[in-house]
Write a protein that holds these residues in place. Structure first.
Motif, PDB file in Angstrom:
ATOM      1  N   ARG A  87      46.577  40.552  36.281  1.00 24.44           N
ATOM      2  CA  ARG A  87      45.904  41.503  37.168  1.00 24.44           C
ATOM      3  C   ARG A  87      46.527  42.882  37.011  1.00 24.44           C
ATOM      4  NH1 ARG A  87      43.517  39.609  42.369  1.00 24.44           N
ATOM      5  NH2 ARG A  87      44.404  41.572  43.148  1.00 24.44           N
ATOM      6  N   PHE A  88      45.719  43.901  37.199  1.00 24.12           N
ATOM      7  CA  PHE A  88      46.190  45.270  37.038  1.00 24.12           C
ATOM      8  C   PHE A  88      47.331  45.599  38.006  1.00 24.12           C
ATOM      9  CE2 PHE A  88      45.679  49.974  37.465  1.00 24.12           C
ATOM     10  CZ  PHE A  88      45.853  50.302  36.116  1.00 24.12           C
ATOM     11  N   ASP A  89      47.315  44.953  39.193  1.00 19.12           N
ATOM     12  CA  ASP A  89      48.351  45.228  40.197  1.00 19.12           C
ATOM     13  C   ASP A  89      49.574  44.316  40.053  1.00 19.12           C
ATOM     14  OD1 ASP A  89      47.385  42.788  41.064  1.00 19.12           O
ATOM     15  OD2 ASP A  89      46.597  43.539  42.978  1.00 19.12           O
ATOM     16  N   GLY A  90      49.592  43.478  39.020  1.00 18.66           N
ATOM     17  CA  GLY A  90      50.756  42.620  38.782  1.00 18.66           C
ATOM     18  C   GLY A  90      50.682  41.265  39.442  1.00 18.66           C
ATOM     19  N   GLY A  91      49.574  40.942  40.088  1.00 17.97           N
ATOM     20  CA  GLY A  91      49.479  39.678  40.808  1.00 17.97           C
ATOM     21  C   GLY A  91      48.855  38.541  40.022  1.00 17.97           C
ATOM     22  N   GLY A  92      48.733  38.700  38.704  1.00 15.77           N
ATOM     23  CA  GLY A  92      48.107  37.658  37.890  1.00 15.77           C
ATOM     24  C   GLY A  92      49.110  36.700  37.288  1.00 15.77           C
ATOM     25  N   PRO A  95      50.223  34.488  33.332  1.00 17.61           N
ATOM     26  CA  PRO A  95      51.429  33.733  33.691  1.00 17.61           C
ATOM     27  C   PRO A  95      52.684  34.589  33.835  1.00 17.61           C
ATOM     28  CG  PRO A  95      51.094  33.586  31.333  1.00 17.61           C
ATOM     29  CD  PRO A  95      49.947  34.398  31.870  1.00 17.61           C
ATOM     30  N   ASP A  96      52.613  35.898  33.509  1.00 15.56           N
ATOM     31  CA  ASP A  96      53.831  36.706  33.440  1.00 15.56           C
ATOM     32  C   ASP A  96      53.918  37.794  34.498  1.00 15.56           C
ATOM     33  OD1 ASP A  96      54.746  35.385  31.018  1.00 15.56           O
ATOM     34  OD2 ASP A  96      53.143  36.473  29.988  1.00 15.56           O
ATOM     35  N   GLY A  97      52.904  37.926  35.334  1.00 20.56           N
ATOM     36  CA  GLY A  97      52.931  38.954  36.367  1.00 20.56           C
ATOM     37  C   GLY A  97      52.994  40.364  35.829  1.00 20.56           C
ATOM     38  N   LEU A  98      52.351  40.602  34.681  1.00 22.43           N
ATOM     39  CA  LEU A  98      52.333  41.948  34.100  1.00 22.43           C
ATOM     40  C   LEU A  98      51.449  42.863  34.944  1.00 22.43           C
ATOM     41  CD1 LEU A  98      51.903  41.066  30.304  1.00 22.43           C
ATOM     42  CD2 LEU A  98      54.031  41.374  31.595  1.00 22.43           C
ATOM     43  N   ALA A  99      51.708  44.174  34.842  1.00 25.33           N
ATOM     44  CA  ALA A  99      50.927  45.142  35.631  1.00 25.33           C
ATOM     45  C   ALA A  99      50.619  46.374  34.794  1.00 25.33           C
ATOM     46  CB  ALA A  99      51.684  45.548  36.891  1.00 25.33           C
ATOM     47  N   GLY A 100      49.499  47.029  35.093  1.00 23.88           N
ATOM     48  CA  GLY A 100      49.155  48.300  34.470  1.00 23.88           C
ATOM     49  C   GLY A 100      49.187  48.268  32.966  1.00 23.88           C
ATOM     50  N   GLU A 101      49.905  49.225  32.380  1.00 20.24           N
ATOM     51  CA  GLU A 101      49.944  49.350  30.926  1.00 20.24           C
ATOM     52  C   GLU A 101      50.762  48.256  30.252  1.00 20.24           C
ATOM     53  OE1 GLU A 101      51.155  53.247  29.848  1.00 20.24           O
ATOM     54  OE2 GLU A 101      49.403  54.229  30.740  1.00 20.24           O
ATOM     55  N   GLN A 102      51.456  47.436  31.039  1.00 19.50           N
ATOM     56  CA  GLN A 102      52.162  46.299  30.434  1.00 19.50           C
ATOM     57  C   GLN A 102      51.169  45.279  29.877  1.00 19.50           C
ATOM     58  OE1 GLN A 102      54.378  45.035  33.941  1.00 19.50           O
ATOM     59  NE2 GLN A 102      56.295  45.789  33.045  1.00 19.50           N
ATOM     60  N   ILE A 103      49.974  45.261  30.425  1.00 21.89           N
ATOM     61  CA  ILE A 103      48.957  44.305  29.993  1.00 21.89           C
ATOM     62  C   ILE A 103      48.259  44.860  28.755  1.00 21.89           C
ATOM     63  CG2 ILE A 103      46.874  43.045  30.681  1.00 21.89           C
ATOM     64  CD1 ILE A 103      47.656  43.663  33.605  1.00 21.89           C
ATOM     65  N   PRO A 104      48.159  44.083  27.669  1.00 22.64           N
ATOM     66  CA  PRO A 104      47.429  44.563  26.492  1.00 22.64           C
ATOM     67  C   PRO A 104      46.012  45.001  26.874  1.00 22.64           C
ATOM     68  CG  PRO A 104      48.572  42.511  25.986  1.00 22.64           C
ATOM     69  CD  PRO A 104      48.700  42.721  27.466  1.00 22.64           C
ATOM     70  N   LEU A 139      33.272  44.117  41.132  1.00 23.87           N
ATOM     71  CA  LEU A 139      34.171  44.738  40.157  1.00 23.87           C
ATOM     72  C   LEU A 139      34.703  46.067  40.681  1.00 23.87           C
ATOM     73  CD1 LEU A 139      32.274  44.176  36.769  1.00 23.87           C
ATOM     74  CD2 LEU A 139      34.309  42.964  37.578  1.00 23.87           C
ATOM     75  N   LEU A 140      33.806  46.886  41.213  1.00 22.04           N
ATOM     76  CA  LEU A 140      34.214  48.196  41.734  1.00 22.04           C
ATOM     77  C   LEU A 140      35.141  48.057  42.936  1.00 22.04           C
ATOM     78  CD1 LEU A 140      30.783  50.065  41.453  1.00 22.04           C
ATOM     79  CD2 LEU A 140      32.812  50.405  40.021  1.00 22.04           C
ATOM     80  N   ALA A 141      34.893  47.028  43.753  1.00 22.32           N
ATOM     81  CA  ALA A 141      35.734  46.808  44.932  1.00 22.32           C
ATOM     82  C   ALA A 141      37.159  46.429  44.536  1.00 22.32           C
ATOM     83  CB  ALA A 141      35.118  45.722  45.812  1.00 22.32           C
ATOM     84  N   HIS A 142      37.311  45.769  43.390  1.00 20.07           N
ATOM     85  CA  HIS A 142      38.646  45.327  42.950  1.00 20.07           C
ATOM     86  C   HIS A 142      39.193  46.186  41.807  1.00 20.07           C
ATOM     87  CE1 HIS A 142      37.067  41.792  45.110  1.00 20.07           C
ATOM     88  NE2 HIS A 142      38.351  41.559  45.400  1.00 20.07           N
ATOM     89  N   SER A 143      38.547  47.312  41.554  1.00 18.48           N
ATOM     90  CA  SER A 143      39.037  48.245  40.549  1.00 18.48           C
ATOM     91  C   SER A 143      40.341  48.878  41.048  1.00 18.48           C
ATOM     92  CB  SER A 143      37.988  49.333  40.304  1.00 18.48           C
ATOM     93  OG  SER A 143      38.461  50.284  39.378  1.00 18.48           O
ATOM     94  N   GLY A 144      41.366  48.829  40.211  1.00 25.75           N
ATOM     95  CA  GLY A 144      42.666  49.367  40.600  1.00 25.75           C
ATOM     96  C   GLY A 144      43.590  48.325  41.180  1.00 25.75           C
ATOM     97  N   THR A 145      43.056  47.165  41.538  1.00 31.52           N
ATOM     98  CA  THR A 145      43.894  46.065  42.029  1.00 31.52           C
ATOM     99  C   THR A 145      43.847  44.923  41.007  1.00 31.52           C
ATOM    100  OG1 THR A 145      42.010  45.287  43.370  1.00 31.52           O
ATOM    101  CG2 THR A 145      43.690  46.639  44.459  1.00 31.52           C
ATOM    102  N   GLN A 146      42.716  44.209  40.975  1.00 32.42           N
ATOM    103  CA  GLN A 146      42.602  43.135  39.979  1.00 32.42           C
ATOM    104  C   GLN A 146      42.303  43.682  38.589  1.00 32.42           C
ATOM    105  OE1 GLN A 146      39.885  40.028  41.081  1.00 32.42           O
ATOM    106  NE2 GLN A 146      40.094  38.919  39.151  1.00 32.42           N
ATOM    107  N   PHE A 147      41.501  44.752  38.526  1.00 33.70           N
ATOM    108  CA  PHE A 147      41.026  45.249  37.239  1.00 33.70           C
ATOM    109  C   PHE A 147      41.477  46.684  36.970  1.00 33.70           C
ATOM    110  CE2 PHE A 147      37.610  42.450  38.983  1.00 33.70           C
ATOM    111  CZ  PHE A 147      37.856  41.350  38.168  1.00 33.70           C
ATOM    112  N   ASP A 148      41.591  47.005  35.684  1.00 40.51           N
ATOM    113  CA  ASP A 148      41.894  48.368  35.245  1.00 40.51           C
ATOM    114  C   ASP A 148      40.659  49.239  35.510  1.00 40.51           C
ATOM    115  OD1 ASP A 148      42.272  50.723  33.817  1.00 40.51           O
ATOM    116  OD2 ASP A 148      43.259  49.725  32.133  1.00 40.51           O
ATOM    117  N   PRO A 149      40.795  50.333  36.266  1.00 44.21           N
ATOM    118  CA  PRO A 149      39.637  51.179  36.578  1.00 44.21           C
ATOM    119  C   PRO A 149      38.916  51.706  35.339  1.00 44.21           C
ATOM    120  CG  PRO A 149      41.500  51.759  37.972  1.00 44.21           C
ATOM    121  CD  PRO A 149      42.014  50.802  36.946  1.00 44.21           C
TER     122      PRO A 149
END
Length: 370
Positions: free
Chosen positions: A297-302, A304-313, A347-357
Motif C-alpha cells: 500500500r502507498f501508506d505502508g500498510g500492505g 509482505p514488507d510494509g513498503l511505502a511511497g517510492e519504496q514500492i516499485p 480508487l479516488l477515495a483511497h488515493s494517497g493511502t492505499q494507492f499512489d495518486p
C-alpha cells in the motif's frame, strides 16, 4: 625535394586522420547497437550514424523478404528525406545493383552509376553519381543489403569499402542478436503460459483476472511513460502477480465466503511464494520484485514488507491499482461486482493511502479515454 616531402607527409597525415575517424565511427556504432532491441532499431542507428559522420547522400538498409523483394527498413540522408514514402519502397531481388549484391553475396563499389548496367535510374536530376552496396549476413545467410550513395562520381575509395564492410558485419551481428532475443522471449512466454495454466487449475478466476489486469496495466504504464524492457516487465508482472497462489490450498482459494483472519494470513503468503518461484527462473527473475510488492500500500500498510511511497516499485503500484479496479468490477462467489463509476470513486477515495495518486490519475484517465 623538400616541398614534395612535405606534401607526402601531409597526405599521409590526412589519410591517417581519416582512418582514425572511420575506426571511431565503427566503435561508436558498436556501442549504440549493443542497446538495440529490434531490427528497425539496428538499421536506424546504423544509417543515422553513417550519414551524420560522412554526410552521405543516402544511407539505407534493405531487408530481403521471402517473396524475393528488397524492402527498405531504414534510410537517412537528403535523398531519403526527399521521398515522403521512402520506407515503403521495394524492389525485386532480380533487379538493380542491390539485387545483384543480394543474389551474389559480393559487395559492389560503383564509381559511376551511369556506367553500371544494373543501376536502376530513379530520377536523373537526383540520382547519385557513385554508390557502395554490401550484403548483410545474418547467421551465415544473406539477410539484406546496406547501400551508401553520394552525389558525385568517384566519391568512394577502398578505405570506405573497408569501413562499410565492418559496419555491415556489425549490423548483421546485431540483427542476429535481436533474433536470438526474440527466440528467448518466445520461450519466456511459453514459461509464462505454463505457469498461468497451473494457476488456472487452482482458480479459474485468477487466470482470467490476470490477463485483464495485464492488459490494463500496460495501458496505464504507457500513459505514465513506461516503455521498452520496463513495460515488458510490467506486462509479465501483471500476468504473474497471483502465481504464488499455486502454493495456497485450492479449497481456500475457492471458499465461497469471506476469509477468517488466519485464512487471510495464509492467502497473503502468495506474493512472497510467487516471488521466490520467479527468482529461480533467470528470464523471470527481474519480474519477481513486482510480484512480491503487488499488494503493498502507498501508506505502508500492505504486505509482505510494509513498503511505502517510492519504496514500492512503480510497476508493482500499477499492478496493485489495476488489480483492485478489476477485482471491484468482477463478480465473486461472495459478492456482486461494482459498476465502473463506483469503482473509480473507490480508487479516488483511497488515493494517497492505499494507492499512489499518480497511478490512480493515470488509470482514471485511461478508463475515461477508453
Amino acid at each position: 625535394m623538400e616541398p614534395a616531402s612535405t606534401d607526402i607527409l601531409g597526405e599521409s597525415r590526412i589519410r591517417e586522420a581519416a582512418q582514425q575517424e572511420r575506426l571511431l565511427v565503427a566503435s561508436r556504432l558498436a556501442s549504440h547497437l549493443a542497446g538495440a532491441h529490434s531490427v528497425e532499431d539496428v538499421a536506424g542507428l546504423a544509417v543515422r550514424l553513417l550519414h551524420e559522420s560522412f554526410d552521405y547522400y543516402l544511407a539505407v538498409v534493405q531487408r530481403l523478404d521471402p517473396d524475393g523483394a528488397l524492402r527498405v527498413v531504414a534510410g537517412a540522408g537528403p535523398l531519403a528525406e526527399e521521398f515522403g514514402g521512402f520506407l515503403a519502397l521495394e524492389q525485386p531481388v532480380e533487379a538493380g545493383v542491390n539485387g545483384r549484391v543480394a543474389r551474389s553475396g559480393e559487395a559492389a563499389m560503383i564509381n559511376d552509376t551511369r556506367l553500371d548496367s544494373d543501376y536502376l535510374t530513379r530520377n536523373p536530376r537526383t540520382d547519385p553519381g557513385s554508390e557502395l552496396s554490401l550484403p548483410v549476413h545474418v547467421d551465415g545467410s544473406i539477410w539484406g543489403v546496406m547501400n551508401l550513395e553520394q552525389e558525385a562520381p568517384g566519391a568512394f575509395a577502398y578505405e570506405d569499402l573497408l569501413l562499410a564492410q565492418i559496419v555491415a558485419g556489425q549490423v548483421g551481428a546485431a540483427i542476429h542478436r535481436c533474433q536470438l532475443v526474440d527466440e528467448l522471449e518466445g520461450a519466456f512466454l511459453t514459461t509464462i503460459g505454463v505457469l498461468a495454466d497451473a494457476v488456472e487449475l487452482q482458480d479459474a478466476y485468477t487466470a482470467d483476472h490476470a490477463n485483464e489486469v495485464a492488459e490494463l496495466a500496460v495501458r496505464v504504464g504507457r500513459r505514465l511513460g513506461v516503455g521498452g524492457a520496463e513495460l515488458e516487465r510490467l506486462r509479465y508482472g501483471a500476468l504473474l502477480h497471483d502465481v504464488g497462489k499455486i502454493g495456497v490450498p485450492g479449497d481456500l482459494l475457492r471458499k465461497p465466503g469471506p476469509l477468517s483472519a488466519e485464512e487471510r494470513l495464509r492467502m497473503d503468503e502468495h506474493t512472497a511464494i510467487g516471488a521466490r518461484m520467479l527468482e529461480r527462473i533467470p528470464f523471470l527473475a527481474p519480474v519477481a520484485p513486482l510480484v512480491r510488492s503487488a499488494h503493498e500500500r502507498f501508506d505502508g500498510g500492505g504486505y509482505p514488507d510494509g513498503l511505502a511511497g517510492e519504496q514500492i516499485p512503480r510497476g508493482a503500484m500499477v499492478i496493485a491499482t489495476c488489480d483492485a479496479f478489476h477485482a471491484m468490477t468482477s463478480n465473486r462467489s461472495y459478492r456482486r461486482s461494482m459498476g465502473h463509476e463506483q469503482a473509480v470513486e473507490e480508487l479516488l477515495a483511497h488515493s494517497g493511502t492505499q494507492f499512489d495518486p499518480v497511478v490512480v490519475n493515470a488509470l482514471v484517465a485511461e478508463l475515461t479515454a477508453a
